[in-house]
Design a protein around this motif. Sequence first.
Motif, PDB file in Angstrom:
ATOM      1  N   ALA A  27     -14.065 -33.343 -32.788  1.00 57.52           N
ATOM      2  CA  ALA A  27     -14.694 -32.413 -32.080  1.00 57.52           C
ATOM      3  C   ALA A  27     -14.134 -31.134 -32.261  1.00 57.52           C
ATOM      4  N   PHE A  28     -13.098 -30.660 -32.324  1.00 61.23           N
ATOM      5  CA  PHE A  28     -12.579 -29.282 -32.300  1.00 61.23           C
ATOM      6  C   PHE A  28     -12.631 -28.895 -33.680  1.00 61.23           C
ATOM      7  N   THR A  29     -12.227 -29.770 -34.668  1.00 62.86           N
ATOM      8  CA  THR A  29     -12.687 -29.445 -36.023  1.00 62.86           C
ATOM      9  C   THR A  29     -13.819 -28.678 -36.155  1.00 62.86           C
ATOM     10  N   THR A  30     -14.813 -29.405 -35.617  1.00 63.19           N
ATOM     11  CA  THR A  30     -16.257 -29.303 -35.740  1.00 63.19           C
ATOM     12  C   THR A  30     -16.535 -28.047 -35.173  1.00 63.19           C
ATOM     13  N   ALA A  31     -16.081 -27.911 -33.810  1.00 68.36           N
ATOM     14  CA  ALA A  31     -16.292 -26.702 -33.175  1.00 68.36           C
ATOM     15  C   ALA A  31     -15.984 -25.312 -33.898  1.00 68.36           C
ATOM     16  N   ALA A  32     -14.756 -25.478 -34.339  1.00 67.10           N
ATOM     17  CA  ALA A  32     -13.944 -24.332 -35.475  1.00 67.10           C
ATOM     18  C   ALA A  32     -14.861 -24.218 -36.526  1.00 67.10           C
ATOM     19  N   VAL A  33     -15.437 -25.015 -37.170  1.00 66.00           N
ATOM     20  CA  VAL A  33     -16.441 -24.936 -38.295  1.00 66.00           C
ATOM     21  C   VAL A  33     -17.615 -24.005 -37.760  1.00 66.00           C
ATOM     22  N   ALA A  34     -18.014 -24.501 -36.836  1.00 67.05           N
ATOM     23  CA  ALA A  34     -19.414 -23.827 -36.351  1.00 67.05           C
ATOM     24  C   ALA A  34     -19.005 -22.528 -36.076  1.00 67.05           C
ATOM     25  N   LEU A  35     -18.112 -22.059 -35.426  1.00 69.27           N
ATOM     26  CA  LEU A  35     -17.795 -20.742 -35.142  1.00 69.27           C
ATOM     27  C   LEU A  35     -17.416 -20.014 -36.475  1.00 69.27           C
ATOM     28  N   ALA A  36     -16.822 -20.478 -37.470  1.00 68.31           N
ATOM     29  CA  ALA A  36     -16.818 -19.936 -38.632  1.00 68.31           C
ATOM     30  C   ALA A  36     -17.867 -19.853 -39.451  1.00 68.31           C
ATOM     31  N   ALA A 122      -4.508 -24.351 -36.105  1.00 67.29           N
ATOM     32  CA  ALA A 122      -3.075 -24.500 -35.508  1.00 67.29           C
ATOM     33  C   ALA A 122      -2.275 -23.298 -35.548  1.00 67.29           C
ATOM     34  N   LYS A 123      -2.029 -22.653 -36.485  1.00 63.81           N
ATOM     35  CA  LYS A 123      -1.017 -21.399 -36.450  1.00 63.81           C
ATOM     36  C   LYS A 123      -1.749 -20.172 -35.627  1.00 63.81           C
ATOM     37  N   ALA A 124      -2.980 -20.070 -35.881  1.00 63.35           N
ATOM     38  CA  ALA A 124      -3.805 -19.154 -34.988  1.00 63.35           C
ATOM     39  C   ALA A 124      -3.909 -19.383 -33.535  1.00 63.35           C
ATOM     40  N   THR A 125      -3.763 -20.561 -33.045  1.00 63.02           N
ATOM     41  CA  THR A 125      -3.946 -20.866 -31.922  1.00 63.02           C
ATOM     42  C   THR A 125      -2.323 -20.647 -31.160  1.00 63.02           C
ATOM     43  N   ALA A 126      -1.435 -21.298 -31.945  1.00 63.97           N
ATOM     44  CA  ALA A 126       0.012 -20.676 -31.400  1.00 63.97           C
ATOM     45  C   ALA A 126       0.100 -19.189 -31.240  1.00 63.97           C
ATOM     46  N   ARG A 127      -0.300 -18.427 -32.218  1.00 65.18           N
ATOM     47  CA  ARG A 127      -0.059 -17.081 -32.102  1.00 65.18           C
ATOM     48  C   ARG A 127      -0.914 -16.656 -30.859  1.00 65.18           C
ATOM     49  N   ALA A 212      -8.408 -18.713 -33.256  1.00 67.23           N
ATOM     50  CA  ALA A 212      -8.246 -19.718 -32.351  1.00 67.23           C
ATOM     51  C   ALA A 212      -9.507 -19.728 -31.590  1.00 67.23           C
ATOM     52  N   VAL A 213      -9.706 -21.028 -30.957  1.00 69.08           N
ATOM     53  CA  VAL A 213     -11.005 -21.297 -30.123  1.00 69.08           C
ATOM     54  C   VAL A 213     -10.577 -21.080 -28.594  1.00 69.08           C
ATOM     55  N   ARG A 214     -11.074 -20.244 -28.018  1.00 65.55           N
ATOM     56  CA  ARG A 214     -10.676 -19.893 -26.668  1.00 65.55           C
ATOM     57  C   ARG A 214     -12.000 -20.301 -25.596  1.00 65.55           C
ATOM     58  N   ILE A 215     -11.608 -20.754 -24.646  1.00 63.92           N
ATOM     59  CA  ILE A 215     -12.408 -21.131 -23.632  1.00 63.92           C
ATOM     60  C   ILE A 215     -12.221 -20.373 -22.191  1.00 63.92           C
ATOM     61  N   THR A 216     -13.589 -19.648 -21.868  1.00 61.92           N
ATOM     62  CA  THR A 216     -13.440 -19.165 -20.723  1.00 61.92           C
ATOM     63  C   THR A 216     -14.745 -19.318 -19.897  1.00 61.92           C
ATOM     64  N   LYS A 217     -14.760 -19.124 -18.748  1.00 64.43           N
ATOM     65  CA  LYS A 217     -15.772 -19.231 -17.877  1.00 64.43           C
ATOM     66  C   LYS A 217     -16.936 -18.152 -17.933  1.00 64.43           C
ATOM     67  N   VAL A 223     -17.084 -21.605 -22.145  1.00 64.15           N
ATOM     68  CA  VAL A 223     -17.659 -21.130 -23.243  1.00 64.15           C
ATOM     69  C   VAL A 223     -16.689 -20.853 -24.178  1.00 64.15           C
ATOM     70  N   ALA A 224     -16.735 -21.462 -25.440  1.00 63.89           N
ATOM     71  CA  ALA A 224     -15.655 -21.375 -26.437  1.00 63.89           C
ATOM     72  C   ALA A 224     -16.156 -19.825 -27.477  1.00 63.89           C
ATOM     73  N   ARG A 225     -15.243 -19.339 -27.668  1.00 63.45           N
ATOM     74  CA  ARG A 225     -15.444 -17.960 -28.645  1.00 63.45           C
ATOM     75  C   ARG A 225     -14.174 -18.019 -29.458  1.00 63.45           C
ATOM     76  N   ARG A 226     -14.544 -17.480 -30.729  1.00 66.13           N
ATOM     77  CA  ARG A 226     -13.364 -17.130 -31.583  1.00 66.13           C
ATOM     78  C   ARG A 226     -12.347 -16.072 -31.019  1.00 66.13           C
ATOM     79  N   GLU A 227     -11.111 -16.247 -31.010  1.00 70.05           N
ATOM     80  CA  GLU A 227     -10.188 -15.301 -30.628  1.00 70.05           C
ATOM     81  C   GLU A 227      -9.165 -14.983 -31.660  1.00 70.05           C
ATOM     82  N   LEU A 228      -9.075 -13.845 -32.041  1.00 67.33           N
ATOM     83  CA  LEU A 228      -7.926 -13.619 -33.300  1.00 67.33           C
ATOM     84  C   LEU A 228      -6.833 -13.161 -32.767  1.00 67.33           C
ATOM     85  N   PRO A 229      -5.816 -13.947 -33.107  1.00 70.25           N
ATOM     86  CA  PRO A 229      -4.264 -14.047 -32.279  1.00 70.25           C
ATOM     87  C   PRO A 229      -3.749 -12.460 -32.438  1.00 70.25           C
TER      88      PRO A 229
END
Length: 233
Positions: A27-36, A122-127, A212-217, A223-229
């Motif tokens: 799922a969240f590999t697919t989500a990242a691909v879609a945002l990319a 992974a690395k972007a999410t941790a950062r 990273a894939v950040r989810i906010t309300k 809603v998920a959007r890209r978040e640059l570390p």
Amino acid sequence: MDIRIDSLLGGAERAQGAVIIIDVFRAFTTAAVALARGAAKIIMVGTVEEALRLRDAGLGQICMGEVGGHKPDGFDLGNSPFDASQALLDGTTVIQRTSAGTQGIVAAKQATQLYAGSLVTAKATARAVSKHTPEQVSLVAMGLNGETRTDEDELCAIHLRNLLQGRPGCIAGTRNVILAGPQIPDFRDPAKPHLHPEDLDIAIDIDRYDFAVRITKEDGRLVARRELPHSAG
């Protein structure tokens, strides 16, 4: 920083602090691909009916996801990272429903920050998480249908913990243990065409993306959007 690793739907319900819900296959590999691929955002929902209703109401253009691994009737895309990588998604709003990943997102009601985690980010999410300097981080490996632990999600959680604690992790070791796991033959099985061989290749391409894939309300929706570390706020 207190880092806790938990699993499955119950783990998502218990998770507190900065929460990373992990779903590597797929799922969240697919989500990242879609945002990319240029999707503007992804609305994450718990049911097929809600996904279709939101699209019918004009709140999104693409329904993406699965039930039992297969694309539901009426959906535009299944849960395949490879298929998402071939789709025209620039500027679209995607609505995603899956049996594990988005269920965990919906269940993580105690999160102060919420991320969709996978190895490709992974690395972007941790950062990104570290930028918020949370007191507590919860890593939740969703497994199969949110009910059964799986190697790839548990190993992703451990890899993320290492990164959050300042260690580099072991990309080759993580990949190799996953590739020795019981689900891998499914991606080469002609009887399971919904599992494209390239789904596996993409899912274990660790740090493929720099966001990273950040989810906010937003308007009551997740809603998920890209978040640059470096710009996490």
